[in-house]
Design a protein around this motif. Structure first.
Motif, PDB file in Angstrom:
ATOM      1  N   ARG A  77       0.837  -1.197   0.000  1.00 30.64           N
ATOM      2  CA  ARG A  77       0.000   0.000   0.000  1.00 30.64           C
ATOM      3  C   ARG A  77       0.874   1.251   0.000  1.00 30.64           C
ATOM      4  N   VAL A  78       0.384   2.309  -0.612  1.00 29.33           N
ATOM      5  CA  VAL A  78       1.136   3.561  -0.686  1.00 29.33           C
ATOM      6  C   VAL A  78       0.959   4.341   0.615  1.00 29.33           C
ATOM      7  N   ARG A  79       2.056   4.574   1.295  1.00 32.14           N
ATOM      8  CA  ARG A  79       2.041   5.365   2.530  1.00 32.14           C
ATOM      9  C   ARG A  79       2.045   6.857   2.186  1.00 32.14           C
ATOM     10  N   GLU A  80       2.952   7.242   1.279  1.00 32.81           N
ATOM     11  CA  GLU A  80       3.088   8.667   0.938  1.00 32.81           C
ATOM     12  C   GLU A  80       3.231   8.808  -0.574  1.00 32.81           C
ATOM     13  N   TRP A  81       2.445   9.710  -1.144  1.00 33.14           N
ATOM     14  CA  TRP A  81       2.387   9.972  -2.584  1.00 33.14           C
ATOM     15  C   TRP A  81       2.815  11.420  -2.779  1.00 33.14           C
ATOM     16  N   ILE A  82       3.897  11.663  -3.517  1.00 35.64           N
ATOM     17  CA  ILE A  82       4.425  13.021  -3.690  1.00 35.64           C
ATOM     18  C   ILE A  82       4.463  13.381  -5.164  1.00 35.64           C
ATOM     19  N   GLU A  83       3.798  14.465  -5.494  1.00 37.38           N
ATOM     20  CA  GLU A  83       3.749  15.004  -6.854  1.00 37.38           C
ATOM     21  C   GLU A  83       4.503  16.326  -6.894  1.00 37.38           C
ATOM     22  N   VAL A  84       5.011  16.679  -8.071  1.00 36.53           N
ATOM     23  CA  VAL A  84       5.620  17.995  -8.268  1.00 36.53           C
ATOM     24  C   VAL A  84       4.947  18.674  -9.447  1.00 36.53           C
ATOM     25  N   GLY A  85       5.063  19.994  -9.489  1.00 36.87           N
ATOM     26  CA  GLY A  85       4.501  20.757 -10.596  1.00 36.87           C
ATOM     27  C   GLY A  85       3.098  21.240 -10.296  1.00 36.87           C
ATOM     28  N   LEU A  86       2.248  21.182 -11.314  1.00 38.65           N
ATOM     29  CA  LEU A  86       0.870  21.656 -11.193  1.00 38.65           C
ATOM     30  C   LEU A  86      -0.069  20.600 -11.795  1.00 38.65           C
ATOM     31  N   PRO A  87      -0.264  19.481 -11.103  1.00 42.59           N
ATOM     32  CA  PRO A  87      -1.088  18.398 -11.647  1.00 42.59           C
ATOM     33  C   PRO A  87      -2.582  18.735 -11.589  1.00 42.59           C
ATOM     34  N   ASP A  88      -3.332  17.905 -12.246  1.00 47.07           N
ATOM     35  CA  ASP A  88      -4.782  18.026 -12.217  1.00 47.07           C
ATOM     36  C   ASP A  88      -5.281  17.777 -10.788  1.00 47.07           C
ATOM     37  N   ALA A  89      -6.223  18.583 -10.328  1.00 43.28           N
ATOM     38  CA  ALA A  89      -6.742  18.459  -8.965  1.00 43.28           C
ATOM     39  C   ALA A  89      -7.377  17.086  -8.728  1.00 43.28           C
ATOM     40  N   GLU A  90      -8.031  16.537  -9.747  1.00 47.84           N
ATOM     41  CA  GLU A  90      -8.657  15.222  -9.580  1.00 47.84           C
ATOM     42  C   GLU A  90      -7.619  14.129  -9.347  1.00 47.84           C
ATOM     43  N   ARG A  91      -6.448  14.279  -9.931  1.00 48.58           N
ATOM     44  CA  ARG A  91      -5.359  13.310  -9.690  1.00 48.58           C
ATOM     45  C   ARG A  91      -4.970  13.315  -8.210  1.00 48.58           C
ATOM     46  N   LEU A  92      -4.897  14.504  -7.604  1.00 50.09           N
ATOM     47  CA  LEU A  92      -4.561  14.612  -6.187  1.00 50.09           C
ATOM     48  C   LEU A  92      -5.676  14.047  -5.313  1.00 50.09           C
ATOM     49  N   ARG A  93      -6.924  14.313  -5.669  1.00 56.05           N
ATOM     50  CA  ARG A  93      -8.054  13.773  -4.899  1.00 56.05           C
ATOM     51  C   ARG A  93      -8.054  12.241  -4.959  1.00 56.05           C
ATOM     52  N   LYS A  94      -7.803  11.697  -6.136  1.00 55.88           N
ATOM     53  CA  LYS A  94      -7.762  10.245  -6.295  1.00 55.88           C
ATOM     54  C   LYS A  94      -6.605   9.664  -5.472  1.00 55.88           C
ATOM     55  N   ALA A  95      -5.451  10.296  -5.535  1.00 52.37           N
ATOM     56  CA  ALA A  95      -4.293   9.824  -4.761  1.00 52.37           C
ATOM     57  C   ALA A  95      -4.600   9.843  -3.267  1.00 52.37           C
ATOM     58  N   SER A  96      -5.348  10.851  -2.822  1.00 50.08           N
ATOM     59  CA  SER A  96      -5.657  10.969  -1.390  1.00 50.08           C
ATOM     60  C   SER A  96      -6.531   9.828  -0.888  1.00 50.08           C
ATOM     61  N   ARG A  97      -7.267   9.191  -1.781  1.00 51.59           N
ATOM     62  CA  ARG A  97      -8.105   8.051  -1.401  1.00 51.59           C
ATOM     63  C   ARG A  97      -7.299   6.756  -1.315  1.00 51.59           C
ATOM     64  N   HIS A  98      -6.116   6.738  -1.921  1.00 52.40           N
ATOM     65  CA  HIS A  98      -5.316   5.511  -1.978  1.00 52.40           C
ATOM     66  C   HIS A  98      -4.015   5.589  -1.186  1.00 52.40           C
ATOM     67  N   ALA A  99      -3.677   6.755  -0.667  1.00 55.50           N
ATOM     68  CA  ALA A  99      -2.418   6.919   0.066  1.00 55.50           C
ATOM     69  C   ALA A  99      -2.706   7.523   1.432  1.00 55.50           C
ATOM     70  N   GLY A 100      -1.863   7.198   2.384  1.00 57.40           N
ATOM     71  CA  GLY A 100      -2.026   7.766   3.714  1.00 57.40           C
ATOM     72  C   GLY A 100      -1.796   9.267   3.731  1.00 57.40           C
ATOM     73  N   ARG A 101      -0.862   9.724   2.915  1.00 58.52           N
ATOM     74  CA  ARG A 101      -0.533  11.155   2.861  1.00 58.52           C
ATOM     75  C   ARG A 101      -0.167  11.506   1.431  1.00 58.52           C
ATOM     76  N   VAL A 102      -0.625  12.672   0.975  1.00 52.87           N
ATOM     77  CA  VAL A 102      -0.309  13.182  -0.353  1.00 52.87           C
ATOM     78  C   VAL A 102       0.349  14.544  -0.173  1.00 52.87           C
ATOM     79  N   VAL A 103       1.463  14.735  -0.874  1.00 56.96           N
ATOM     80  CA  VAL A 103       2.179  16.013  -0.835  1.00 56.96           C
ATOM     81  C   VAL A 103       2.334  16.510  -2.261  1.00 56.96           C
ATOM     82  N   LEU A 104       2.018  17.769  -2.472  1.00 52.18           N
ATOM     83  CA  LEU A 104       2.278  18.434  -3.743  1.00 52.18           C
ATOM     84  C   LEU A 104       3.329  19.498  -3.495  1.00 52.18           C
TER      85      LEU A 104
END
Length: 180
Positions: A77-104
């Motif tokens: 399972r994904v504990r922490e998901w880290i994105e850089v740049g300016l991704p689509d907001a829906e991508r971050l929302r989806k990641a937040s449902r599958h990871a314990g923590r999301v950082v942009l």
């Protein structure tokens, strides 16, 4: 024939006083032919700003369903998901449902407009942290990027001090949402 990735050897002396994290980070990073120097610099800074022992680079641009960096639990399972740049907001929302923590770690010339369009939609995502880096700071680092990266990075009171060679650059680290 496809162009190969460019490999960078990275050494960062990290003193993150805000998090109490002190480490010598040594890694290699691959830059896909379609990736800009600015994006690579932002990935390297995200690696340092979010550093912990389990954090690692993913296939990134090559794998659209993976973040730029992540850490995983022993069961996959994904504990922490880290994105850089300016991704689509829906991508971050989806990641937040599958990871314990999301950082942009957000940066780019369109940051202000991106925040105007997406910040309100993302405010309800409780496990999302948004950090913003100044595009000029990123641009200055990218302009003189070498294949052997040797930085000293100090983070204190929300300010980055990055030394490379004899030059020290300073930039604010803006906490837009969540906890650092």
């Amino acid at each position: 024939m496809a162009l190969p990735a460019t490999i960078y050897r990275v050494a960062i002396d990290l003193a993150d006083l805000d998090r109490g994290c002190y480490a010598r980070l040594e890694t290699t990073a691959a830059r896909h032919p379609s990736e800009t120097a600015e994006r690579l610099v932002t990935r390297l800074l995200a690696y340092a700003l979010c550093h912990h022992e389990e954090l690692g680079f993913t296939k990134g641009i090559c794998a659209g369903d993976e973040p730029d960096l992540w850490s995983r639990e022993a069961d996959g399972r994904v504990r922490e998901w880290i994105e850089v740049g300016l991704p689509d907001a829906e991508r971050l929302r989806k990641a937040s449902r599958h990871a314990g923590r999301v950082v942009l770690v957000a940066s780019g010339s369109g940051l202000r407009r991106w925040l105007e369009q997406h910040q309100a939609k993302l405010a309800s995502v409780s496990n999302l942290t948004i950090l913003a880096l100044d595009a000029d700071f990123i641009g200055r680092l990218a302009a003189s990027l070498e294949r052997a990266v040797n930085w000293s990075l100090t983070v204190t009171e929300g300010t980055l001090y990055l030394t490379r060679g004899t030059e020290t650059l300073e930039a604010p680290l803006h906490l837009i949402q969540g906890e650092r």
